[in-house]
Design a protein around this motif. Structure first.
Motif, PDB file in Angstrom:
ATOM      1  N   CYS A   1      -8.710  -5.339  -2.738  1.00 52.51           N
ATOM      2  CA  CYS A   1      -7.240  -5.275  -2.655  1.00 52.51           C
ATOM      3  C   CYS A   1      -6.767  -5.362  -1.202  1.00 52.51           C
ATOM      4  O   CYS A   1      -7.254  -4.645  -0.337  1.00 52.51           O
ATOM      5  CB  CYS A   1      -6.739  -3.985  -3.290  1.00 52.51           C
TER       6      CYS A   1
ATOM      7  N   GLY B   1      -3.594  -4.852  -0.375  1.00 51.67           N
ATOM      8  CA  GLY B   1      -2.320  -4.128  -0.289  1.00 51.67           C
ATOM      9  C   GLY B   1      -2.073  -3.437   1.039  1.00 51.67           C
ATOM     10  O   GLY B   1      -0.932  -3.395   1.507  1.00 51.67           O
TER      11      GLY B   1
ATOM     12  N   CYS C   1      -7.939   3.425  -7.278  1.00 52.09           N
ATOM     13  CA  CYS C   1      -7.617   2.460  -6.219  1.00 52.09           C
ATOM     14  C   CYS C   1      -8.565   1.255  -6.230  1.00 52.09           C
ATOM     15  O   CYS C   1      -9.781   1.397  -6.386  1.00 52.09           O
ATOM     16  CB  CYS C   1      -7.692   3.166  -4.867  1.00 52.09           C
TER      17      CYS C   1
ATOM     18  N   HIS D   1       0.818  -1.214   0.000  1.00 50.68           N
ATOM     19  CA  HIS D   1       0.000   0.000   0.000  1.00 50.68           C
ATOM     20  C   HIS D   1       0.855   1.268   0.000  1.00 50.68           C
ATOM     21  O   HIS D   1       0.495   2.270  -0.618  1.00 50.68           O
ATOM     22  CB  HIS D   1      -0.868  -0.052   1.261  1.00 50.68           C
TER      23      HIS D   1
ATOM     24  N   TYR E   1      -9.100  -0.809  -3.684  1.00 47.83           N
ATOM     25  CA  TYR E   1      -9.459  -1.205  -2.322  1.00 47.83           C
ATOM     26  C   TYR E   1     -10.852  -1.815  -2.246  1.00 47.83           C
ATOM     27  O   TYR E   1     -11.062  -2.854  -1.621  1.00 47.83           O
ATOM     28  CB  TYR E   1      -9.366   0.016  -1.390  1.00 47.83           C
TER      29      TYR E   1
HETATM   30  S1  SF4 Z   1      -5.684  -0.432  -1.607  1.00 41.68           S
HETATM   31 FE1  SF4 Z   1      -4.503  -1.588  -3.166  1.00 41.68          FE
HETATM   32  S2  SF4 Z   1      -4.794  -0.462  -5.103  1.00 41.68           S
HETATM   33 FE2  SF4 Z   1      -5.398   0.915  -3.406  1.00 41.68          FE
HETATM   34  S3  SF4 Z   1      -3.545   2.070  -2.953  1.00 41.68           S
HETATM   35 FE3  SF4 Z   1      -3.561   0.322  -1.547  1.00 41.68          FE
HETATM   36  S4  SF4 Z   1      -2.385  -1.258  -2.599  1.00 41.68           S
HETATM   37 FE4  SF4 Z   1      -2.895   0.268  -4.152  1.00 41.68          FE
END
Ligand code: SF4
Ligand code: SF4
Length: 376
Positions: free
Chosen positions: A266, A268, A260, A232, A262
């Motif tokens: 995601c 991340g 994004c 992230h 999310y």
């Molecule tokens: S949630 Fe996933 S896509 Fe969004 S910024 Fe974080 S890592 Fe990147």
């Protein structure tokens, strides 16, 4: 590679210029988070004529890590670094088979004791005396114990060799275990991922060839250079996260614009790995860049702890634990978010975000709805 040939000599023979070789040494220094000056130290180490023996053991797995290592479309310097090691045994790709192959492994354990390196791929079944994975009549547990205990160092590649991976998920009928659990007390570095990234394997080997030791590890036995930062915090979509621009459905406008992921599941914000910087497929891309969320494949027991893969994390990163995934439609005011993301302290004000638009311009600010939330 010819006997007693250095990496640089091999590069020349295979048409890779000294400039490219030096670029690789710089990339390895950067991957290992070493100062740039160390690229010269690495170059000098790889120019030496030495050829440590390496054996690759494959147990209960899908062979994805072997695929990850050998799937290159053209020879790279990374390939050649691997060629500086004398690969004496790899049952999936070696020409020898049967008794001859097993004799090669036994010879290494006997004659190279304390000097050879081992790469292990796959989990170790421990139930019912290990009968669920046998090679040449010996169990994975027996082979792993004998070979790894006699080695200078062991590299466990992939999720399965690290913590049991998919075979250990759910009911785990074979009693699958990661290598460090099945064979405790060995000198080991874990390179989890599903599969592992061969650039990191090359970096670990370069570190060993250069300094004679394994790189610094975290509490999970993973090298800090590769697993020390959150996906992230390295992600190119992070500015969209902070600004409240989220993909709401596959193929929508936000997806096409690279917002994004999310809300598409995601992981991340809870995943440590260097995918955003090292990338995959010859460093061309990585999953989030190509439009799919991270599933945290290098996180502990990710098959169990990070699934369902397409559901949002329950507590969004950068918000208080009282904020649920459903509430992240209430997003931060962009300027405040950027400040809090930078300093990771203080408070933010949330505005109500119109869920249908997926568009930062469509914020419906209702003062009565604003709340103050402590930032983690
Ligand atoms: S949630 Fe996933 S896509 Fe969004 S910024 Fe974080 S890592 Fe990147
Ligand atoms: S982006 Fe996430 S799931 Fe994909 S390879 Fe990297 S760590 Fe694994």
């Amino acid at each position: 590679m010819a006997a007693e040939e250095s990496v640089l000599e091999t590069c020349k023979r295979r048409g890779i210029s000294r400039r490219r070789f030096m670029e690789f040494c710089g990339t390895m220094a950067a991957t290992l988070a070493l100062p740039k000056a160390y690229s010269q130290t690495i170059a000098e180490a790889l120019t030496q004529k030495r050829k440590p023996v390496l054996v690759w053991l494959e147990f209960q797995d899908c062979a994805g890590n072997t695929e990850s290592m050998i799937r290159t479309t053209h020879p790279t310097v990374e390939d050649i670094v691997l060629e500086t090691l004398s690969w004496e045994y790899h049952e999936t790709i070696m020409a020898g088979y049967g008794k001859h192959a097993e004799a090669a492994l036994e010879r290494v354990v006997r004659e190279e004791k304390g000097k050879y390196l081992v790469v292990v791929e796959g989990s170790i079944p421990t139930a019912d005396d290990g009968v669920y994975c046998t090679i040449g009549g010996r169990t994975a547990m027996d082979i792993a114990s004998k070979v790894c205990r006699g080695a200078a160092a062991t590299i466990a590649v992939g999720a399965c060799a690290w913590d049991g991976g998919l075979p250990k998920a759910g009911p785990n009928p074979t009693g699958a275990a990661g290598l460090h659990e099945a064979v405790p007390g060995i000198n080991i570095v874990n390179l989890p991922g599903c599969p592992h990234n061969s650039v990191n394997t090359a970096a670990v080997l370069v570190h060993y060839l250069t300094f004679g030791v394994l790189p610094a590890l975290d509490g999970e036995g993973r090298p800090l250079f590769a697993y020390g930062q959150l996906i992230h915090d390295q992600c190119e979509r992070r500015a969209h996260y902070d600004a409240g621009r989220y993909v709401q459905a596959w193929g929508d406008e936000g997806h096409r614009k690279g917002w994004c992921l999310y809300k598409m599941g995601c992981k991340g914000p809870e995943a440590n790995y260097n995918c955003p910087t090292v990338r995959w497929n010859g460093a061309t891309s990585w999953p989030v860049k190509s439009g799919h969320g991270c599933i945290a494949c290098a996180s502990p027991r990710f098959w169990d702890t990070k699934s369902p893969f397409y559901e949002r994390l329950p507590h969004p990163a950068g918000f208080g634990v009282d904020v649920t995934a459903g509430q992240i439609g209430w997003t931060v005011v962009a300027g405040v978010a950027a400040a809090t993301a930078a300093h990771a302290v203080g408070h933010v004000v949330r505005d109500h975000f119109h869920p249908g638009n997926g568009d930062g311009s469509a914020l419906e600010t209702t003062l009565a709805e604003k709340q103050t939330t402590e930032v983690r």
